[in-house]
Design an enzyme around this catalytic site. Structure first.
Site, short mmCIF file in Angstrom:
data_model
loop_
_atom_site.label_atom_id
_atom_site.label_comp_id
_atom_site.label_asym_id
_atom_site.label_seq_id
_atom_site.Cartn_x
_atom_site.Cartn_y
_atom_site.Cartn_z
N ASN A 280 54.57 50.40 40.15
CA ASN A 280 53.36 51.02 39.61
C ASN A 280 52.47 49.98 38.93
O ASN A 280 52.96 48.98 38.38
CB ASN A 280 53.72 52.11 38.61
CG ASN A 280 54.49 53.24 39.27
OD1 ASN A 280 54.42 53.41 40.49
ND2 ASN A 280 55.22 54.00 38.50
N HIS B 224 53.90 44.71 41.41
CA HIS B 224 52.61 44.72 42.12
C HIS B 224 51.42 44.49 41.20
O HIS B 224 50.30 44.83 41.55
CB HIS B 224 52.44 46.05 42.87
CG HIS B 224 53.47 46.24 43.95
ND1 HIS B 224 53.76 47.48 44.49
CD2 HIS B 224 54.27 45.36 44.58
CE1 HIS B 224 54.71 47.34 45.41
NE2 HIS B 224 55.03 46.07 45.48
N CYS C 57 39.95 36.74 38.64
CA CYS C 57 38.96 36.13 39.51
C CYS C 57 39.60 35.78 40.86
O CYS C 57 40.72 35.28 40.91
CB CYS C 57 38.39 34.87 38.85
SG CYS C 57 37.26 33.94 39.92
N CYS D 95 39.17 31.35 40.61
CA CYS D 95 39.86 30.55 39.59
C CYS D 95 41.06 31.28 38.99
O CYS D 95 41.81 30.68 38.22
CB CYS D 95 38.88 30.15 38.48
SG CYS D 95 38.35 31.54 37.43
N CYS E 97 33.73 31.22 36.14
CA CYS E 97 33.15 30.38 37.19
C CYS E 97 31.67 30.11 36.91
O CYS E 97 31.18 28.98 37.08
CB CYS E 97 33.29 31.07 38.55
SG CYS E 97 34.99 31.15 39.18
#
Length: 431
Positions: A150, A187, A195, A198, A223
């Protein structure tokens, strides 16, 4: 596959190491009803109560009662998103978690909208009885580790240590980092963003949530800041910036922490020595999870423990023979409620359990002392039979007479009180 029958259960109330082995089954035994009269269930419960290192594997089924939809169903949030995008070509909710979505601009919009709705649903959810059961096992020092598929992170609301922060840390050694948490998020975690370039992580905020709601994946602030810094330093702006997406692992995507998690699970199997595995709320469709179950089941069976699956859907695949011993066809919360009634001792707090254990220890010591006293009296009596009695002295005779008089007085008082009680009782009856 068997459906209702089970191995013959011992009628003895005792439970020992040999009984654990006898619970192991060469085929997956299905138990369809939660009945206290079911002898197999009773023996499973005894094994669970006596287990010291319980491993737990959970799936979306344990969060359904919290209001979070099963990702494999075609209802709930999936239908809401589909109504917003009628031209949507995605057929099932599961496809909303596939990396192939990023090949299509339209599907990216759908993905962003779906993730925002799912995040909002998660924020409103509360831990279920099954979540609280896992937390209780931790509090009773019975939980080795909980591995969850989950991404809702509801366990954290109960004070369980989650793996997300520790996997980001590089300061401590592997063992210290791994042993520090209770729940391994196989998961990832929906409650943070990462991101695509990065891999810097961020917390959700209103601005970012608004972008997702519009079907847009926001640009990565880290970024953009790096690009601005290069420009200020007179360097060429590469114009490269990633996008933010939930910090979860999609189908078909490489898991960044797969090596770390694999190393940790192997550590649990070899060093943690689990003696019971509870699988809850999952149909075991993911290949990586299948491997975890098979590897851990082998170790548990070698130690004499068992593996059970609690889920509303029956496993139809015979590949689990010799791996899963029993599947209890039930809602997970209903099963926990059944356990609370059938083995209340398991649900005592650690403080209550320690107190009960102390009382049992004290009672055992008293029994031993009484036994020693009885043996001593028997020895004294035997010795008195063998030894001729000595003629009592005057002082001894006087002490015996006094003791007898005191005993007679006590008996007389008890008799008088008993007579008074009877007289008063008769008066009340007549009145």
């Amino acid at each position: 596959m068997m459906t209702t029958t089970s191995p013959e259960a011992s009628r003895s109330s005792s439970f020992n190491f040999a009984d654990k082995f006898s619970l192991q089954s060469e085929r997956v035994v299905s138990i369809m009803e939660l009945e206290s009269s079911n002898e197999t269930l009773q023996r499973i419960n005894k094994a669970l109560n006596r287990s010291r290192k319980i491993a737990v594997l959970t799936g979306a089924g344990i969060s359904c009662n919290a209001g979070i939809p099963d990702f494999r169903s075609s209802t709930g949030l999936y239908d809401l998103v589909k109504s917003q995008y009628p031209e949507l070509t995605i057929r099932t909710g599961q496809e909303m978690f596939d990396i192939s979505l990023f090949r299509d601009e339209m599907k990216i919009q759908v993905f962003a909208t779906f993730m925002e709705k799912l995040y909002t649903s998660t924020r409103l959810a509360k831990p279920t009885k099954t979540h609280r059961f896992i937390a209780h096992l931790r509090n009773r020092n019975k939980l080795l580790r909980c591995y969850t598929q989950n991404i809702d992170g509801l366990e954290e609301l109960l004070g369980l240590e989650m793996s997300k922060k520790e996997m980001e840390s590089k300061t401590n050694g592997f063992v210290n980092r791994w042993k520090n948490f209770d729940v391994v998020q196989l998961h990832g975690d929906l409650n943070s963003l990462a991101c695509t370039r990065c891999f810097h992580t961020f917390e959700w905020n209103r601005f970012l949530a608004r972008s997702f709601r519009r079907g847009e994946l926001p640009s990565c602030p880290e970024c953009l800041a790096n690009n601005a810094k290069r420009t200020q330093e007179g360097k060429r702006n590469l114009g490269l910036a990633g996008f933010l997406r939930p910090n979860i692992v999609l189908y078909g995507e490489n898991h960044q922490s797969s090596e770390f998690i694999s190393q940790g699970i192997n550590y649990d199997i070899s060093k943690g020595r689990p003696d019971f595995l509870i699988i809850m709320g999952t149909s075991l469709k993911v290949d990586g999870v299948k491997r975890v179950v098979k590897t851990m089941s082998k170790q548990i069976h070698e130690k004499g423990g068992i593996v059970i699956l609690v889920n509303k859907t029956i496993l139809a695949d015979s590949q689990w023979a010799g791996i899963i011993d029993y599947q209890i066809v039930s809602d997970c919360d209903s099963w926990v409620s059944y356990l609370e009634k059938d083995i209340p001792e398991l649900f005592k707090t650690q403080e209550q359990f320690d107190k009960l254990r102390q009382l049992k220890r004290e009672a055992s010591q008293l029994r031993k002392q009484k036994k020693l006293q009885n043996e001593s009296k028997k020895e004294d009596a035997t010795l008195m039979l063998k030894t001729p009695p000595t003629t009592p002295q005057a002082k001894e005779l006087q002490s015996i007479i006094i003791a007898k008089d005191e005993t007679d007085n006590v008996k007389r008082k008890l008799l008088e009180e008993e007579i008074d009680v009877k007289v008063n009782l008769n008066k009340k009856i007549k009145v």
